[in-house]
Design an enzyme around this catalytic site. Structure first.
Site: not given
Ligand SMILES: Cc1cc2nc3c(=O)[nH]c(=O)nc-3n(C[C@H](O)[C@H](O)[C@H](O)COP(=O)(O)OP(=O)(O)OC[C@H]3O[C@@H](n4cnc5c(N)ncnc54)[C@H](O)[C@@H]3O)c2cc1C
Length: 159
Positions: A94, A138
């Site tokens: 991420h 995300i």
């Protein structure tokens, strides 16, 4: 049984820089994991907390022996916890913040209209504009940034 500590608000900051004027040449990516010592401390304490969970009923009653870490809470110490955390640390893929929406003086790259500072019509519309990680996956935010970015471009073009 496995408990995983997912640490989503690290203090360490990495970097990414171009290595050539040719956009096909890969950039130099330096994640700099654990470069801020607070991160290892927080990670180790979180691992310590999972050891406490393993030793609390009802989990305690179904566990025969620890595999990793190979020690229990009662015979752990900060040195063992730090060593174990460093050995097993991994990424959950991420990465964000390499073109952060922040004030320029704080290292920001884009303003609130996703416009790169110092340019008139160059925008960044991806996860790199997020200044901080969120506490979950995300990619949903990538979609939201894409939607918002297209609205900003349409508005700038009078659509
Ligand atoms: C293994 C893995 C598992 C993941 N699992 C999840 C998950 O379960 N849930 C979740 O929410 N997120 C997950 N993520 C994170 C998520 O996939 C990314 O955060 C998200 O895709 C980032 O979107 P982006 O648009 O910012 O960048 P990207 O999706 O990386 O898009 C960048 C695009 O730019 C293109 N590009 C690069 N360089 C150039 C160039 N010079 N010229 C033109 N184009 C270029 C690339 O080809 C790519 O299409 C995972 C990531 C990985 C790697």
């Amino acid at each position: 049984m496995t408990l995983i500590v997912a640490y989503t608000h690290p203090f360490s900051r990495g970097s990414i820089h171009i290595t050539s004027p040719d956009p096909r040449v890969p950039p130099a990516i330096q994640p700099d994991y654990l470069s801020n010592s607070a991160d290892l401390d927080i990670l180790s304490r979180a691992v310590d907390f999972t050891l406490r969970l393993y030793e609390t009923p009802p989990l305690k009653d179904i566990i025969i022996a620890p595999v990793a870490p190979p020690f229990s809470k009662s015979d752990s110490d900060s040195e063992k916890l730090n060593k174990f955390s460093c050995e097993v640390i991994s990424t959950v893929h991420h990465p964000v913040g390499t073109a952060s929406m922040l004030p320029r003086e704080d290292g920001g790259v884009v303003d609130h209209d996703l416009l790169v500072y110092g340019t008139a019509n160059l925008r960044v519309i991806d996860c790199s504009i997020m200044p901080l990680l969120i506490s979950c996956n995300i990619v949903t935010l990538a979609y939201a940034i894409g939607e918002k970015g297209s609205d900003i471009i349409k508005k700038a073009n009078g659509d």
